[in-house]
Design an enzyme around this catalytic site. Sequence first.
Site, PDB file in Angstrom:
ATOM      1  NE  ARG A   1      19.800  54.016  39.052  1.00 18.01           N
ATOM      2  CZ  ARG A   1      21.109  53.835  39.230  1.00 18.01           C
ATOM      3  NH1 ARG A   1      21.596  52.615  39.379  1.00 18.01           N
ATOM      4  NH2 ARG A   1      21.926  54.859  39.250  1.00 18.01           N
TER       5      ARG A   1
ATOM      6  CG  PHE B   1      22.793  40.621  39.430  1.00 13.16           C
ATOM      7  CD1 PHE B   1      23.704  39.779  40.054  1.00 13.16           C
ATOM      8  CD2 PHE B   1      22.160  40.166  38.277  1.00 13.16           C
ATOM      9  CE1 PHE B   1      23.998  38.518  39.536  1.00 13.16           C
ATOM     10  CE2 PHE B   1      22.433  38.910  37.756  1.00 13.16           C
ATOM     11  CZ  PHE B   1      23.357  38.081  38.374  1.00 13.16           C
TER      12      PHE B   1
ATOM     13  CG  ASP C   1      22.617  42.207  45.504  1.00 10.64           C
ATOM     14  OD1 ASP C   1      22.721  42.920  44.486  1.00 10.64           O
ATOM     15  OD2 ASP C   1      23.616  41.838  46.170  1.00 10.64           O
ATOM     16  CB  SER C   2      24.620  37.357  46.657  1.00  8.35           C
ATOM     17  OG  SER C   2      25.517  38.281  46.076  1.00  8.35           O
TER      18      SER C   2
ATOM     19  CG  ASP D   1      23.135  46.336  36.421  1.00 11.87           C
ATOM     20  OD1 ASP D   1      24.053  46.200  35.587  1.00 11.87           O
ATOM     21  OD2 ASP D   1      23.097  47.276  37.237  1.00 11.87           O
TER      22      ASP D   1
ATOM     23  CB  CYS E   1      29.651  46.716  33.556  1.00 14.03           C
ATOM     24  SG  CYS E   1      29.724  45.636  34.968  1.00 14.03           S
TER      25      CYS E   1
END
Length: 396
Positions: free
Chosen positions: A211, A227, A249-250, A300, A340
């Site tokens: 970040r 995301f 984002d959802s 991400d 990830c």
Amino acid sequence: MAQLVLLPGKDRSLARRHPWIFAGIVDRLNGRARPGDTVDVVAANGRPLARAAWSPESKIRARVWTFDPDETIDDVFFKRHIHAAVARRQAMPGLRGQDGLRLIHGESDGLPGLIVDRYGDTLVVQLTATGPEKWRRAILAALREASGCARIYERSDSDVRRLEGLEPVTGWVFGEAPAEPLVIVENGVRIGVDVVAGHKTGFYLDQRDNRLLTRELAGGRTTLNCFCYTGGFSLQALAGGATSVLSIDSSGPALSTAVDNLARNPELAADRAEWRQADVFSELRVLKSAGHRFDLIILDPPKFAPSAQHAERAARAYRDINVCAFRLLNPGGLLMTYSCSGGIRSEHFQQIVTDAAIDAGRQTRLLRRLAAPADHPVALNFSEGEYLKGLLCQVD
Ligand code: SAH
């Protein structure tokens, strides 16, 4: 103490100091042990190898506490390891003074099944295996002593607990809920952390360094953050002087925390930020067909492949979003792309991104490999599990 006997010739992973003992290499248990009890691990010929926490319901039948077969596992053991983990972080210049910090990173800190994050004077503890569950009293006492925290919240609600035959446990285990919402400062940006209802322990501390890199890269760039969760990358992009930041984002609750987070930082140019609740897979296509282009894109996503079994489907999903992102970049544009997934190794991830760039018809170079910060160490003898890998790419 009960004795866990391995099958003949199956002590190789232990010799390489991998801490997991899968059911397939176990011959038998001599004696009785309850979940979480310490057992002596011995080779088929009786040679002592290690001491481990017994987990009869899990495919990972035991997790090693120590490769010294004579070491005692007691309160002092946990005290020593927890103090050492805290000291390790204090010794790292980039971690000193961070409000949000991972204090214990499971296997990589020698404490399989234990995750601890610190947000200011609040700790969030996650016990994901029978071993730490059995030693919870000693662990909590050592954490209080080593960290000097004011309160501890337990978030033992991750899915992996079920594989261990453990019920979810959540709640304040020391001190009381703070009166005010919990807010940390990460590299100059204020972020609210909901330890009770947020993802994981409330925040994704593993992206702290990346970040910060975003902030350094974002100046003068139109930015797309996919995301975005509670807006960590978005706020750093604004702090770095991005000309616009569109965040997707959802999750409605994550976005509403993101909006609150922006309000917590009145010095940032709020009029440059737009938040959109949508599915990234379809929204990237919508943006493309509407003719939008960006100078910096962050991808991400959540873990698409928790284990190697899911790798193929996950690879298709990673490829899909990366192709779309490459197509949306302006000439000279930057892509920060992450995985990830424990089931996808870093070479594989790089191959997927390479293929995506080719599919998108973009000449691309890799500027930097990106990883998690030093409070998320990866023990070299233990590369399983979710650890973060990322690539910073630039298109012509
Ligand atoms: N970059 C964030 C962490 C991302 S976590 C940070 O730095 O804090 C992954 C996020 O993806 C979660 O917030 C989750 O709500 C969101 N998500 C999962 N699947 C999604 C999808 N298909 N479309 C959009 N968002 C999704």
